[in-house]
Design a protein around this motif. Structure first.
Motif, PDB file in Angstrom:
ATOM      1  N   ARG A 212      -8.634  -5.087  -0.444  1.00  0.00           N
ATOM      2  CA  ARG A 212      -7.261  -4.943   0.046  1.00  0.00           C
ATOM      3  C   ARG A 212      -6.958  -3.495   0.434  1.00  0.00           C
ATOM      4  N   GLY A 216      -5.631  -2.285   4.113  1.00  0.00           N
ATOM      5  CA  GLY A 216      -4.495  -1.417   4.374  1.00  0.00           C
ATOM      6  C   GLY A 216      -4.891  -0.187   5.165  1.00  0.00           C
ATOM      7  N   HIS A 220      -3.623   1.218   8.875  1.00  0.00           N
ATOM      8  CA  HIS A 220      -3.181   2.611   9.030  1.00  0.00           C
ATOM      9  C   HIS A 220      -3.944   3.308  10.158  1.00  0.00           C
ATOM     10  N   TYR A 284       2.679   1.443   0.844  1.00  0.00           N
ATOM     11  CA  TYR A 284       3.524   0.413   1.445  1.00  0.00           C
ATOM     12  C   TYR A 284       4.721   1.044   2.147  1.00  0.00           C
ATOM     13  N   LEU A 287       3.657   2.862   5.396  1.00  0.00           N
ATOM     14  CA  LEU A 287       3.354   1.929   6.481  1.00  0.00           C
ATOM     15  C   LEU A 287       4.633   1.403   7.122  1.00  0.00           C
ATOM     16  N   ASP A 322       0.067   7.597   3.710  1.00  0.00           N
ATOM     17  CA  ASP A 322      -0.627   6.492   3.055  1.00  0.00           C
ATOM     18  C   ASP A 322      -2.134   6.665   3.032  1.00  0.00           C
ATOM     19  N   PHE A 326      -4.891   5.076  -0.004  1.00  0.00           N
ATOM     20  CA  PHE A 326      -5.927   4.048   0.152  1.00  0.00           C
ATOM     21  C   PHE A 326      -7.254   4.536  -0.418  1.00  0.00           C
ATOM     22  N   GLY A 384      -1.359  -3.716   7.765  1.00  0.00           N
ATOM     23  CA  GLY A 384      -1.571  -3.013   6.504  1.00  0.00           C
ATOM     24  C   GLY A 384      -0.587  -3.426   5.429  1.00  0.00           C
ATOM     25  N   ILE A 388      -1.793  -4.903   1.621  1.00  0.00           N
ATOM     26  CA  ILE A 388      -1.594  -4.261   0.318  1.00  0.00           C
ATOM     27  C   ILE A 388      -0.404  -4.806  -0.457  1.00  0.00           C
TER      28      ILE A 388
END
Length: 400
Positions: A212, A216, A220, A284, A287, A322, A326, A384, A388
Protein backbone atom coordinates in the motif's frame (compact mmCIF):
# COMPACT_ATOMS: atom_id res chain seq x y z
CA UNK A 1 37.66 8.41 5.36
CA UNK A 2 39.53 10.80 7.63
CA UNK A 3 38.38 12.09 11.02
CA UNK A 4 35.87 10.74 13.48
CA UNK A 5 32.29 10.22 12.16
CA UNK A 6 29.75 12.66 13.58
CA UNK A 7 26.78 11.98 15.84
CA UNK A 8 23.11 12.18 14.89
CA UNK A 9 22.70 15.96 14.55
CA UNK A 10 26.00 16.52 12.78
CA UNK A 11 25.55 13.52 10.49
CA UNK A 12 22.05 14.57 9.46
CA UNK A 13 23.23 18.13 8.82
CA UNK A 14 26.07 16.88 6.62
CA UNK A 15 23.82 14.40 4.84
CA UNK A 16 21.18 17.03 4.10
CA UNK A 17 23.75 19.49 2.74
CA UNK A 18 25.36 16.79 0.61
CA UNK A 19 21.97 15.82 -0.85
CA UNK A 20 21.14 19.43 -1.68
CA UNK A 21 24.43 19.88 -3.52
CA UNK A 22 24.35 16.61 -5.46
CA UNK A 23 20.67 16.70 -6.39
CA UNK A 24 21.24 20.05 -8.12
CA UNK A 25 22.22 17.86 -11.09
CA UNK A 26 18.70 16.52 -11.59
CA UNK A 27 16.90 19.40 -13.34
CA UNK A 28 19.89 21.18 -14.79
CA UNK A 29 18.81 20.53 -18.40
CA UNK A 30 15.25 21.71 -17.72
CA UNK A 31 16.48 24.85 -15.97
CA UNK A 32 18.98 25.73 -18.71
CA UNK A 33 16.68 24.83 -21.61
CA UNK A 34 15.86 28.47 -22.49
CA UNK A 35 19.57 29.25 -22.81
CA UNK A 36 20.20 26.16 -24.92
CA UNK A 37 17.24 26.96 -27.18
CA UNK A 38 18.56 30.49 -27.68
CA UNK A 39 21.83 29.00 -28.93
CA UNK A 40 20.57 26.06 -31.00
CA UNK A 41 17.28 24.68 -32.23
CA UNK A 42 16.33 21.55 -30.30
CA UNK A 43 13.32 19.51 -31.46
CA UNK A 44 10.54 19.07 -28.86
CA UNK A 45 11.22 15.33 -28.65
CA UNK A 46 14.87 16.00 -27.80
CA UNK A 47 13.90 18.62 -25.26
CA UNK A 48 11.76 16.02 -23.51
CA UNK A 49 14.51 13.40 -23.85
CA UNK A 50 17.02 15.59 -22.01
CA UNK A 51 14.71 15.60 -18.99
CA UNK A 52 13.24 12.11 -19.20
CA UNK A 53 16.67 10.50 -19.78
CA UNK A 54 17.48 11.32 -16.16
CA UNK A 55 14.30 9.57 -15.05
CA UNK A 56 14.86 6.37 -17.03
CA UNK A 57 18.55 6.35 -16.08
CA UNK A 58 17.56 6.58 -12.44
CA UNK A 59 15.12 3.70 -12.89
CA UNK A 60 17.79 1.45 -14.44
CA UNK A 61 20.29 2.34 -11.73
CA UNK A 62 17.79 1.97 -8.90
CA UNK A 63 16.47 -1.39 -10.12
CA UNK A 64 20.03 -2.71 -10.42
CA UNK A 65 20.85 -1.37 -6.95
CA UNK A 66 17.70 -2.87 -5.44
CA UNK A 67 18.25 -6.32 -6.94
CA UNK A 68 21.95 -6.35 -6.01
CA UNK A 69 21.24 -4.86 -2.57
CA UNK A 70 23.98 -2.25 -2.95
CA UNK A 71 22.53 0.13 -0.33
CA UNK A 72 22.37 -2.71 2.21
CA UNK A 73 25.63 -4.54 1.48
CA UNK A 74 28.19 -1.73 1.27
CA UNK A 75 29.15 1.34 3.25
CA UNK A 76 26.50 3.82 2.05
CA UNK A 77 28.82 6.80 2.49
CA UNK A 78 31.38 5.45 0.04
CA UNK A 79 28.65 4.43 -2.42
CA UNK A 80 27.12 7.92 -2.18
CA UNK A 81 30.52 9.60 -2.69
CA UNK A 82 31.47 7.45 -5.69
CA UNK A 83 28.15 7.94 -7.45
CA UNK A 84 28.08 11.69 -6.76
CA UNK A 85 31.59 12.15 -8.16
CA UNK A 86 30.89 10.20 -11.34
CA UNK A 87 27.56 12.01 -11.85
CA UNK A 88 29.34 15.36 -11.51
CA UNK A 89 31.83 14.35 -14.20
CA UNK A 90 29.08 13.17 -16.56
CA UNK A 91 27.17 16.42 -16.08
CA UNK A 92 30.32 18.51 -16.43
CA UNK A 93 30.91 17.18 -19.94
CA UNK A 94 27.64 18.66 -21.27
CA UNK A 95 28.94 22.19 -22.06
CA UNK A 96 31.55 20.69 -24.39
CA UNK A 97 29.13 18.58 -26.45
CA UNK A 98 26.65 19.29 -29.24
CA UNK A 99 23.59 20.94 -27.67
CA UNK A 100 20.79 18.38 -27.39
CA UNK A 101 22.82 15.72 -29.21
CA UNK A 102 22.73 11.97 -28.68
CA UNK A 103 25.79 11.96 -26.45
CA UNK A 104 24.34 14.73 -24.27
CA UNK A 105 21.11 12.75 -23.84
CA UNK A 106 23.12 9.62 -23.05
CA UNK A 107 25.11 11.45 -20.36
CA UNK A 108 21.88 12.71 -18.81
CA UNK A 109 20.76 9.09 -18.61
CA UNK A 110 24.07 8.10 -17.00
CA UNK A 111 23.70 10.94 -14.50
CA UNK A 112 20.26 9.62 -13.54
CA UNK A 113 21.61 6.10 -13.07
CA UNK A 114 24.35 7.40 -10.78
CA UNK A 115 21.89 9.46 -8.74
CA UNK A 116 20.26 6.14 -7.80
CA UNK A 117 23.34 5.71 -5.62
CA UNK A 118 22.69 9.04 -3.90
CA UNK A 119 19.04 9.70 -3.08
CA UNK A 120 17.85 6.23 -1.90
CA UNK A 121 21.19 5.64 -0.19
CA UNK A 122 20.76 8.89 1.71
CA UNK A 123 17.30 7.78 2.85
CA UNK A 124 18.79 4.51 4.11
CA UNK A 125 21.34 6.49 6.12
CA UNK A 126 18.68 8.83 7.54
CA UNK A 127 16.39 5.96 8.52
CA UNK A 128 19.23 4.43 10.52
CA UNK A 129 19.22 7.34 12.96
CA UNK A 130 15.73 6.91 14.43
CA UNK A 131 12.46 5.05 14.85
CA UNK A 132 9.80 7.40 16.25
CA UNK A 133 11.26 10.38 14.41
CA UNK A 134 11.99 8.44 11.22
CA UNK A 135 9.34 10.36 9.27
CA UNK A 136 11.05 13.61 10.24
CA UNK A 137 14.54 12.33 9.41
CA UNK A 138 13.54 11.04 5.98
CA UNK A 139 11.54 14.25 5.53
CA UNK A 140 14.78 16.17 5.92
CA UNK A 141 16.24 14.16 3.05
CA UNK A 142 13.22 14.78 0.84
CA UNK A 143 13.46 18.45 1.73
CA UNK A 144 17.09 18.32 0.62
CA UNK A 145 16.07 16.62 -2.62
CA UNK A 146 13.48 19.33 -3.18
CA UNK A 147 15.81 22.22 -2.43
CA UNK A 148 18.52 20.65 -4.58
CA UNK A 149 16.03 20.31 -7.43
CA UNK A 150 15.20 24.01 -7.17
CA UNK A 151 18.83 25.19 -7.26
CA UNK A 152 19.27 24.89 -11.06
CA UNK A 153 16.35 27.27 -11.55
CA UNK A 154 17.97 29.76 -9.16
CA UNK A 155 21.33 29.39 -10.92
CA UNK A 156 19.62 29.80 -14.29
CA UNK A 157 17.81 32.91 -13.07
CA UNK A 158 21.10 34.41 -11.90
CA UNK A 159 23.10 33.31 -14.94
CA UNK A 160 20.58 34.20 -17.62
CA UNK A 161 21.37 32.81 -21.06
CA UNK A 162 24.89 31.69 -20.06
CA UNK A 163 23.81 28.10 -19.49
CA UNK A 164 27.27 26.50 -19.58
CA UNK A 165 28.38 28.23 -16.40
CA UNK A 166 25.21 27.04 -14.66
CA UNK A 167 25.90 23.43 -15.66
CA UNK A 168 29.50 23.56 -14.47
CA UNK A 169 28.49 25.20 -11.18
CA UNK A 170 26.10 22.30 -10.50
CA UNK A 171 28.89 19.79 -11.17
CA UNK A 172 31.22 21.50 -8.72
CA UNK A 173 28.45 21.50 -6.11
CA UNK A 174 27.91 17.77 -6.62
CA UNK A 175 31.62 17.03 -6.20
CA UNK A 176 31.67 18.94 -2.92
CA UNK A 177 28.57 17.09 -1.71
CA UNK A 178 30.06 13.70 -2.53
CA UNK A 179 33.20 14.39 -0.50
CA UNK A 180 31.26 15.97 2.35
CA UNK A 181 29.10 12.90 3.01
CA UNK A 182 32.16 10.89 4.04
CA UNK A 183 32.17 12.80 7.32
CA UNK A 184 28.71 11.53 8.30
CA UNK A 185 28.25 8.67 10.76
CA UNK A 186 25.88 5.70 10.59
CA UNK A 187 23.05 5.51 13.10
CA UNK A 188 22.28 2.80 15.67
CA UNK A 189 19.41 1.43 13.56
CA UNK A 190 21.52 1.05 10.45
CA UNK A 191 21.75 -2.63 9.48
CA UNK A 192 23.89 -4.30 6.87
CA UNK A 193 22.87 -7.33 4.84
CA UNK A 194 25.14 -10.33 5.24
CA UNK A 195 25.03 -11.12 1.54
CA UNK A 196 23.10 -10.97 -1.70
CA UNK A 197 19.35 -11.41 -0.95
CA UNK A 198 17.40 -10.99 -4.20
CA UNK A 199 14.25 -12.46 -2.67
CA UNK A 200 13.96 -9.56 -0.23
CA UNK A 201 12.34 -7.31 -2.82
CA UNK A 202 9.40 -9.73 -3.06
CA UNK A 203 8.19 -8.16 0.19
CA UNK A 204 7.04 -5.23 -1.93
CA UNK A 205 4.11 -7.43 -2.99
CA UNK A 206 3.65 -9.96 -0.19
CA UNK A 207 3.61 -7.47 2.72
CA UNK A 208 0.32 -5.53 2.63
CA UNK A 209 1.66 -2.44 4.39
CA UNK A 210 4.61 -2.19 2.03
CA UNK A 211 2.39 -2.78 -1.00
CA UNK A 212 0.00 0.00 0.00
CA UNK A 213 2.90 2.37 0.69
CA UNK A 214 4.22 1.57 -2.79
CA UNK A 215 0.78 2.31 -4.27
CA UNK A 216 0.53 5.67 -2.52
CA UNK A 217 4.03 6.56 -3.69
CA UNK A 218 3.15 5.75 -7.31
CA UNK A 219 0.14 8.06 -7.12
CA UNK A 220 2.36 10.78 -5.70
CA UNK A 221 4.98 10.31 -8.43
CA UNK A 222 2.37 10.51 -11.20
CA UNK A 223 2.27 14.28 -10.71
CA UNK A 224 5.47 15.28 -8.90
CA UNK A 225 8.18 15.18 -11.55
CA UNK A 226 5.90 16.17 -14.39
CA UNK A 227 5.03 19.29 -12.43
CA UNK A 228 8.64 20.02 -11.51
CA UNK A 229 9.99 19.39 -15.02
CA UNK A 230 7.40 21.35 -16.98
CA UNK A 231 6.25 24.06 -14.58
CA UNK A 232 8.54 26.63 -16.29
CA UNK A 233 6.93 26.03 -19.69
CA UNK A 234 3.38 25.63 -18.38
CA UNK A 235 3.60 28.75 -16.22
CA UNK A 236 5.19 30.75 -19.03
CA UNK A 237 2.37 29.69 -21.37
CA UNK A 238 -0.18 30.89 -18.83
CA UNK A 239 1.58 34.22 -18.23
CA UNK A 240 2.24 34.89 -21.94
CA UNK A 241 -1.28 36.20 -22.54
CA UNK A 242 -0.65 39.11 -20.18
CA UNK A 243 2.99 40.05 -20.73
CA UNK A 244 5.86 39.93 -23.21
CA UNK A 245 7.19 36.43 -23.86
CA UNK A 246 10.62 37.03 -22.34
CA UNK A 247 9.12 38.49 -19.18
CA UNK A 248 6.73 35.54 -18.94
CA UNK A 249 9.62 33.09 -19.16
CA UNK A 250 11.64 34.95 -16.51
CA UNK A 251 8.67 35.09 -14.16
CA UNK A 252 8.02 31.39 -14.72
CA UNK A 253 11.61 30.55 -13.68
CA UNK A 254 11.27 32.46 -10.42
CA UNK A 255 7.84 30.96 -9.72
CA UNK A 256 9.25 27.48 -10.31
CA UNK A 257 12.16 28.12 -7.97
CA UNK A 258 9.81 29.44 -5.28
CA UNK A 259 7.37 26.55 -5.67
CA UNK A 260 10.03 23.84 -5.42
CA UNK A 261 12.11 25.56 -2.74
CA UNK A 262 9.08 26.17 -0.49
CA UNK A 263 8.19 22.52 -0.96
CA UNK A 264 11.46 21.72 0.81
CA UNK A 265 10.16 23.53 3.89
CA UNK A 266 6.82 21.73 3.77
CA UNK A 267 8.58 18.35 3.46
CA UNK A 268 10.47 18.98 6.70
CA UNK A 269 7.37 20.33 8.46
CA UNK A 270 5.40 17.26 7.38
CA UNK A 271 8.09 15.02 8.84
CA UNK A 272 7.74 16.82 12.18
CA UNK A 273 3.96 16.35 12.04
CA UNK A 274 4.31 12.66 11.18
CA UNK A 275 5.75 11.93 14.61
CA UNK A 276 2.63 13.42 16.17
CA UNK A 277 -0.33 12.44 13.99
CA UNK A 278 1.09 9.49 12.01
CA UNK A 279 3.00 9.09 8.78
CA UNK A 280 0.04 7.77 6.77
CA UNK A 281 -2.20 10.60 8.01
CA UNK A 282 0.32 13.17 6.82
CA UNK A 283 0.64 11.43 3.45
CA UNK A 284 -3.14 11.30 3.06
CA UNK A 285 -3.51 15.02 3.85
CA UNK A 286 -0.73 15.97 1.42
CA UNK A 287 -2.25 13.94 -1.41
CA UNK A 288 -5.62 15.59 -0.88
CA UNK A 289 -4.11 19.09 -0.72
CA UNK A 290 -2.04 18.47 -3.84
CA UNK A 291 -5.03 17.23 -5.81
CA UNK A 292 -7.07 20.31 -4.89
CA UNK A 293 -4.17 22.70 -5.61
CA UNK A 294 -3.54 21.09 -9.00
CA UNK A 295 -7.16 21.35 -10.09
CA UNK A 296 -7.32 24.97 -8.90
CA UNK A 297 -4.14 25.83 -10.83
CA UNK A 298 -5.55 24.27 -13.98
CA UNK A 299 -8.80 26.18 -13.54
CA UNK A 300 -6.91 29.49 -13.21
CA UNK A 301 -4.70 28.84 -16.26
CA UNK A 302 -4.54 31.87 -18.54
CA UNK A 303 -6.24 34.04 -15.93
CA UNK A 304 -4.66 36.77 -13.77
CA UNK A 305 -0.97 35.95 -13.61
CA UNK A 306 -0.69 36.70 -9.90
CA UNK A 307 -3.42 34.19 -9.04
CA UNK A 308 -1.93 31.45 -11.22
CA UNK A 309 1.58 32.10 -9.90
CA UNK A 310 0.33 31.88 -6.32
CA UNK A 311 -1.50 28.63 -7.02
CA UNK A 312 1.60 27.12 -8.65
CA UNK A 313 3.55 27.94 -5.48
CA UNK A 314 0.82 26.42 -3.28
CA UNK A 315 0.86 23.31 -5.47
CA UNK A 316 4.63 23.11 -5.07
CA UNK A 317 4.20 23.28 -1.30
CA UNK A 318 1.56 20.51 -1.29
CA UNK A 319 3.04 18.13 -3.85
CA UNK A 320 6.12 16.94 -1.95
CA UNK A 321 5.46 16.37 1.82
CA UNK A 322 4.04 12.87 1.38
CA UNK A 323 7.12 11.52 -0.42
CA UNK A 324 9.19 10.99 2.73
CA UNK A 325 6.31 9.39 4.57
CA UNK A 326 5.88 6.64 1.97
CA UNK A 327 9.57 5.81 2.30
CA UNK A 328 9.37 5.91 6.11
CA UNK A 329 6.35 3.58 6.04
CA UNK A 330 8.37 1.10 3.99
CA UNK A 331 11.33 1.40 6.38
CA UNK A 332 8.99 0.78 9.35
CA UNK A 333 7.46 -2.34 7.81
CA UNK A 334 10.61 -3.87 6.30
CA UNK A 335 13.36 -5.85 8.08
CA UNK A 336 16.18 -3.31 8.74
CA UNK A 337 18.78 -5.29 6.78
CA UNK A 338 16.76 -5.03 3.52
CA UNK A 339 15.05 -1.66 4.05
CA UNK A 340 17.52 0.09 1.73
CA UNK A 341 16.76 -2.28 -1.14
CA UNK A 342 13.01 -1.90 -0.70
CA UNK A 343 13.18 1.90 -0.53
CA UNK A 344 15.37 1.85 -3.63
CA UNK A 345 12.85 -0.39 -5.42
CA UNK A 346 10.06 1.96 -4.40
CA UNK A 347 11.84 4.94 -5.91
CA UNK A 348 12.74 2.92 -9.02
CA UNK A 349 9.09 2.07 -9.74
CA UNK A 350 8.04 5.64 -9.06
CA UNK A 351 10.61 7.06 -11.45
CA UNK A 352 9.72 4.47 -14.07
CA UNK A 353 6.24 5.97 -13.99
CA UNK A 354 7.65 9.49 -14.25
CA UNK A 355 9.61 8.54 -17.35
CA UNK A 356 6.30 8.09 -19.15
CA UNK A 357 4.57 11.14 -17.66
CA UNK A 358 7.50 13.54 -18.15
CA UNK A 359 7.99 12.38 -21.75
CA UNK A 360 4.33 12.46 -22.72
CA UNK A 361 3.29 15.70 -21.00
CA UNK A 362 4.67 18.20 -23.58
CA UNK A 363 3.31 16.09 -26.43
CA UNK A 364 -0.18 16.11 -24.91
CA UNK A 365 0.17 19.83 -24.20
CA UNK A 366 0.91 20.44 -27.88
CA UNK A 367 -2.45 18.85 -28.73
CA UNK A 368 -4.73 19.79 -25.81
CA UNK A 369 -2.87 22.58 -24.04
CA UNK A 370 -1.15 22.77 -20.67
CA UNK A 371 -4.43 23.41 -18.84
CA UNK A 372 -5.71 19.92 -19.66
CA UNK A 373 -2.36 18.32 -18.80
CA UNK A 374 -2.24 20.05 -15.41
CA UNK A 375 -5.77 18.91 -14.60
CA UNK A 376 -4.88 15.34 -15.59
CA UNK A 377 -2.15 15.23 -12.96
CA UNK A 378 -4.91 15.01 -10.30
CA UNK A 379 -5.38 11.35 -11.28
CA UNK A 380 -2.21 10.46 -9.36
CA UNK A 381 -3.10 11.78 -5.90
CA UNK A 382 -6.63 10.40 -6.26
CA UNK A 383 -5.14 6.92 -6.77
CA UNK A 384 -2.74 7.43 -3.88
CA UNK A 385 -5.56 8.39 -1.53
CA UNK A 386 -7.34 5.12 -2.26
CA UNK A 387 -4.12 3.11 -1.80
CA UNK A 388 -3.22 4.42 1.65
CA UNK A 389 -6.72 4.88 3.08
CA UNK A 390 -6.45 1.73 5.26
CA UNK A 391 -3.02 2.78 6.57
CA UNK A 392 -4.26 5.91 8.31
CA UNK A 393 -3.60 6.22 12.04
CA UNK A 394 -5.93 4.12 14.14
CA UNK A 395 -7.02 1.76 11.35
CA UNK A 396 -5.74 -1.61 12.54
CA UNK A 397 -2.23 -2.78 11.74
CA UNK A 398 -1.79 -0.09 9.13
CA UNK A 399 -1.33 2.71 11.66
CA UNK A 400 1.16 5.19 10.28
Amino acid sequence: MSGRPMGKVGSMAVLVLAQVLVLSLWFISSATMPGMLAEAGIAPARQAALSSAVQIGFVVGALASAVLGLADRFDPRRLFCLCAGLAALANGALPFLAVGGDLAIGLRGLTGALLAGVYPVGMKMAAGWGLRDRGFLVGLLVGALTLGSSLPHLLAGLGGAEWRGTVLAASVAALVGGVLVLRAGLGPYHARAVGFQPGAIALAWTDLRIRRAFGGYLGHMWELYTLWAWMPLAAAASFAGQMERGAAGALASWVTFAAIAMGAVSAVAAGWMAGRIGKANVAYGALLASMVAGLATAASFGGPWGLTAGLFVLWGIAVIPDSAQFSALVADAAPPEVAGSLMTLQTALGFLLTFATVQVAPMLAAVWGWQVVLAGLAIGPAFGIVAIWPLREGRGTGAG
